[in-house]
Design a protein around this motif. Sequence first.
Motif, PDB file in Angstrom:
ATOM      1  N   GLU A 248      25.767  61.395  81.732  1.00  0.00           N
ATOM      2  CA  GLU A 248      26.376  60.296  81.304  1.00  0.00           C
ATOM      3  C   GLU A 248      25.674  59.459  80.396  1.00  0.00           C
ATOM      4  OE1 GLU A 248      23.262  59.548  84.643  1.00  0.00           O
ATOM      5  OE2 GLU A 248      24.895  61.031  84.224  1.00  0.00           O
ATOM      6  N   THR A 249      24.434  59.978  79.966  1.00  0.00           N
ATOM      7  CA  THR A 249      23.727  59.405  78.975  1.00  0.00           C
ATOM      8  C   THR A 249      23.923  60.328  77.620  1.00  0.00           C
ATOM      9  OG1 THR A 249      21.818  60.999  79.347  1.00  0.00           O
ATOM     10  CG2 THR A 249      21.840  58.804  80.561  1.00  0.00           C
ATOM     11  N   ASN A 250      24.729  61.038  77.504  1.00  0.00           N
ATOM     12  CA  ASN A 250      25.054  61.851  76.312  1.00  0.00           C
ATOM     13  C   ASN A 250      25.986  61.241  75.207  1.00  0.00           C
ATOM     14  OD1 ASN A 250      25.694  63.810  74.261  1.00  0.00           O
ATOM     15  ND2 ASN A 250      25.139  65.615  75.963  1.00  0.00           N
ATOM     16  N   GLN A 251      25.270  60.982  74.207  1.00  0.00           N
ATOM     17  CA  GLN A 251      26.056  60.342  73.098  1.00  0.00           C
ATOM     18  C   GLN A 251      27.525  60.844  72.565  1.00  0.00           C
ATOM     19  OE1 GLN A 251      24.120  59.871  69.263  1.00  0.00           O
ATOM     20  NE2 GLN A 251      24.208  61.970  68.815  1.00  0.00           N
ATOM     21  N   HIS A 252      27.615  62.047  72.941  1.00  0.00           N
ATOM     22  CA  HIS A 252      28.919  62.918  72.501  1.00  0.00           C
ATOM     23  C   HIS A 252      30.145  62.375  73.143  1.00  0.00           C
ATOM     24  CE1 HIS A 252      30.365  64.869  76.194  1.00  0.00           C
ATOM     25  NE2 HIS A 252      29.278  65.103  76.442  1.00  0.00           N
ATOM     26  N   HIS A 253      29.991  61.622  74.053  1.00  0.00           N
ATOM     27  CA  HIS A 253      31.246  60.618  74.826  1.00  0.00           C
ATOM     28  C   HIS A 253      31.859  59.749  73.831  1.00  0.00           C
ATOM     29  CE1 HIS A 253      30.554  62.520  78.677  1.00  0.00           C
ATOM     30  NE2 HIS A 253      29.195  62.045  78.595  1.00  0.00           N
ATOM     31  N   THR A 254      31.188  59.376  73.217  1.00  0.00           N
ATOM     32  CA  THR A 254      31.525  58.419  72.081  1.00  0.00           C
ATOM     33  C   THR A 254      31.936  58.908  70.542  1.00  0.00           C
ATOM     34  OG1 THR A 254      29.350  57.703  71.087  1.00  0.00           O
ATOM     35  CG2 THR A 254      30.298  56.428  72.972  1.00  0.00           C
ATOM     36  N   LEU A 255      31.723  60.250  70.406  1.00  0.00           N
ATOM     37  CA  LEU A 255      31.712  60.795  69.170  1.00  0.00           C
ATOM     38  C   LEU A 255      32.793  61.754  69.209  1.00  0.00           C
ATOM     39  CD1 LEU A 255      28.077  61.248  68.171  1.00  0.00           C
ATOM     40  CD2 LEU A 255      29.638  59.453  67.031  1.00  0.00           C
ATOM     41  N   ALA A 256      33.623  61.990  70.214  1.00  0.00           N
ATOM     42  CA  ALA A 256      34.695  63.172  70.364  1.00  0.00           C
ATOM     43  C   ALA A 256      35.554  62.998  69.063  1.00  0.00           C
ATOM     44  CB  ALA A 256      35.473  62.921  71.423  1.00  0.00           C
ATOM     45  N   GLU A 257      36.296  62.157  68.594  1.00  0.00           N
ATOM     46  CA  GLU A 257      37.329  62.150  67.716  1.00  0.00           C
ATOM     47  C   GLU A 257      36.556  62.321  66.240  1.00  0.00           C
ATOM     48  OE1 GLU A 257      40.224  62.397  64.871  1.00  0.00           O
ATOM     49  OE2 GLU A 257      40.416  62.309  67.106  1.00  0.00           O
ATOM     50  N   ARG A 258      35.229  61.700  66.113  1.00  0.00           N
ATOM     51  CA  ARG A 258      34.442  62.095  64.815  1.00  0.00           C
ATOM     52  C   ARG A 258      34.173  63.333  64.774  1.00  0.00           C
ATOM     53  NH1 ARG A 258      30.416  57.528  62.506  1.00  0.00           N
ATOM     54  NH2 ARG A 258      32.096  56.432  63.178  1.00  0.00           N
ATOM     55  N   LYS A 259      33.778  64.315  65.701  1.00  0.00           N
ATOM     56  CA  LYS A 259      33.581  65.818  65.839  1.00  0.00           C
ATOM     57  C   LYS A 259      34.626  66.343  65.142  1.00  0.00           C
ATOM     58  CE  LYS A 259      29.956  65.922  69.373  1.00  0.00           C
ATOM     59  NZ  LYS A 259      29.117  67.188  69.039  1.00  0.00           N
ATOM     60  N   ALA A 260      35.701  66.074  65.628  1.00  0.00           N
ATOM     61  CA  ALA A 260      37.077  66.877  65.205  1.00  0.00           C
ATOM     62  C   ALA A 260      37.164  66.519  63.722  1.00  0.00           C
ATOM     63  CB  ALA A 260      38.372  66.448  65.979  1.00  0.00           C
ATOM     64  N   GLU A 261      37.127  65.253  63.228  1.00  0.00           N
ATOM     65  CA  GLU A 261      37.235  64.760  62.056  1.00  0.00           C
ATOM     66  C   GLU A 261      36.397  65.566  60.906  1.00  0.00           C
ATOM     67  OE1 GLU A 261      37.054  60.836  59.295  1.00  0.00           O
ATOM     68  OE2 GLU A 261      36.871  60.744  61.469  1.00  0.00           O
ATOM     69  N   PHE A 262      34.904  65.900  61.540  1.00  0.00           N
ATOM     70  CA  PHE A 262      34.114  66.268  60.323  1.00  0.00           C
ATOM     71  C   PHE A 262      34.308  67.710  60.596  1.00  0.00           C
ATOM     72  CE2 PHE A 262      29.032  67.068  60.154  1.00  0.00           C
ATOM     73  CZ  PHE A 262      29.327  67.078  58.849  1.00  0.00           C
ATOM     74  N   TYR A 263      34.695  68.376  61.493  1.00  0.00           N
ATOM     75  CA  TYR A 263      35.078  69.810  61.456  1.00  0.00           C
ATOM     76  C   TYR A 263      36.306  70.225  60.528  1.00  0.00           C
ATOM     77  CZ  TYR A 263      35.072  74.744  63.369  1.00  0.00           C
ATOM     78  OH  TYR A 263      35.066  75.864  63.423  1.00  0.00           O
ATOM     79  N   ARG A 264      37.334  69.375  60.505  1.00  0.00           N
ATOM     80  CA  ARG A 264      38.380  69.473  59.417  1.00  0.00           C
ATOM     81  C   ARG A 264      37.794  69.098  58.092  1.00  0.00           C
ATOM     82  NH1 ARG A 264      40.938  66.664  63.716  1.00  0.00           N
ATOM     83  NH2 ARG A 264      40.703  64.535  62.620  1.00  0.00           N
ATOM     84  N   TYR A 265      36.904  68.292  58.095  1.00  0.00           N
ATOM     85  CA  TYR A 265      36.237  67.733  56.673  1.00  0.00           C
ATOM     86  C   TYR A 265      35.396  68.965  55.994  1.00  0.00           C
ATOM     87  CZ  TYR A 265      32.856  65.807  53.291  1.00  0.00           C
ATOM     88  OH  TYR A 265      32.124  65.646  52.421  1.00  0.00           O
ATOM     89  N   LEU A 266      34.941  69.713  57.150  1.00  0.00           N
ATOM     90  CA  LEU A 266      34.016  70.947  56.450  1.00  0.00           C
ATOM     91  C   LEU A 266      34.949  72.224  55.931  1.00  0.00           C
ATOM     92  CD1 LEU A 266      31.225  70.925  58.899  1.00  0.00           C
ATOM     93  CD2 LEU A 266      31.140  70.207  56.553  1.00  0.00           C
ATOM     94  N   GLN A 267      36.004  72.188  56.434  1.00  0.00           N
ATOM     95  CA  GLN A 267      37.157  73.251  56.087  1.00  0.00           C
ATOM     96  C   GLN A 267      36.446  74.663  56.070  1.00  0.00           C
ATOM     97  OE1 GLN A 267      38.289  72.035  52.096  1.00  0.00           O
ATOM     98  NE2 GLN A 267      40.101  71.013  52.720  1.00  0.00           N
ATOM     99  N   LEU A 268      36.016  75.014  57.431  1.00  0.00           N
ATOM    100  CA  LEU A 268      35.510  76.266  57.740  1.00  0.00           C
ATOM    101  C   LEU A 268      36.581  77.251  58.063  1.00  0.00           C
ATOM    102  CD1 LEU A 268      32.682  74.693  60.145  1.00  0.00           C
ATOM    103  CD2 LEU A 268      32.528  75.622  57.869  1.00  0.00           C
ATOM    104  N   ASP A 269      36.308  78.507  57.603  1.00  0.00           N
ATOM    105  CA  ASP A 269      37.064  79.577  57.881  1.00  0.00           C
ATOM    106  C   ASP A 269      36.699  80.124  59.404  1.00  0.00           C
ATOM    107  OD1 ASP A 269      38.505  81.919  58.204  1.00  0.00           O
ATOM    108  OD2 ASP A 269      37.749  82.695  56.385  1.00  0.00           O
ATOM    109  N   ASP A 270      37.434  80.022  60.364  1.00  0.00           N
ATOM    110  CA  ASP A 270      37.026  80.429  61.747  1.00  0.00           C
ATOM    111  C   ASP A 270      37.134  81.939  62.151  1.00  0.00           C
ATOM    112  OD1 ASP A 270      36.246  78.008  62.553  1.00  0.00           O
ATOM    113  OD2 ASP A 270      38.262  77.350  62.899  1.00  0.00           O
ATOM    114  N   ALA A 271      37.544  82.747  61.292  1.00  0.00           N
ATOM    115  CA  ALA A 271      37.305  84.264  61.262  1.00  0.00           C
ATOM    116  C   ALA A 271      35.859  84.527  61.415  1.00  0.00           C
ATOM    117  CB  ALA A 271      37.918  84.894  60.129  1.00  0.00           C
ATOM    118  N   VAL A 272      35.507  85.096  62.604  1.00  0.00           N
ATOM    119  CA  VAL A 272      34.189  85.430  62.928  1.00  0.00           C
ATOM    120  C   VAL A 272      34.009  86.818  63.222  1.00  0.00           C
ATOM    121  CG1 VAL A 272      33.310  83.270  63.416  1.00  0.00           C
ATOM    122  CG2 VAL A 272      34.342  84.720  65.128  1.00  0.00           C
TER     123      VAL A 272
END
Length: 272
Positions: A248-272
């Motif tokens: 319950e003390t983890n800050q990720h609870h308030t950053l969920a949408e920003r995480k997705a936004e940043f991942y899109r911003y980085l334009q990563l190729d997910d082929a691993v």
Amino acid sequence: MSGAPVAFVRRARSALDWRIAMRRYRAGRFRSRTLLRGRGGEPGAPAPIAVIVCLWNRRERIDALLTQLDAQQGPRVRLLLWNNRPADDDFYRERLQAYTPHGALAEVSLVSSRVNVGGLGRFFIARRLRTEGYRGTFVMLDDDQDVSDHFLADLLAASGPHTIAGYWAWTMSGDYWARVPAFPGDRVSYVGTGGCACDIDIVADLSFFTELPRYFAFLEDIWMCGYARKRGWLLRKVDTPVEFVLDETNQHHTLAERKAEFYRYLQLDDAV
């Protein structure tokens, strides 16, 4: 009279404080106090492994953190703590000075940051370590994670040059939340900073700090992975027992949408 001018001044001061802190910290200009020393190592033994932990709002976890790292089998530990809440400095000093290491802990030091820089504090410490001559793997741990006595041995066995290896690992499919858990040994898209081993060369170039947009500055986990992947690094899943506490003390609870936004911003190729 509207409160807007006051709010504007506060935001401006906050932005200025942030810019000043970024310049100072990436240049290694912060004070580190060694508050605890353990027994000396055997002659000719390898240097202790650096373990870096950021502190914010779980000060009650410090005793468990010390005990679990002191119990590690194999490498000796140099624990470096970055505290983003200076009001807790005295508490941490008291707990560290009250602890008597009897195992792996070789040294514990504390950095107090007037500006809350989030998890970036880990990488400021890593940058200074590298400048001072540290090479190879360092480890990052979150203070909401309970680990076994073979945690470090497990991580180090999977680490290597230009490699990030960790417990919290996922394979993505074009979006941060379009992900599936990885299997041990898998090459993956994402490794969380908490509970991972990383080649310290991740901070060899100041671009690690200067190219990170301020808007996403508290998403250093996604940045670390994206930065490494764009440079051809290997990210992999490690099989080691880790238990999360105080979720319950983890800050990720308030950053969920920003995480997705940043991942899109980085334009990563997910082929691993």
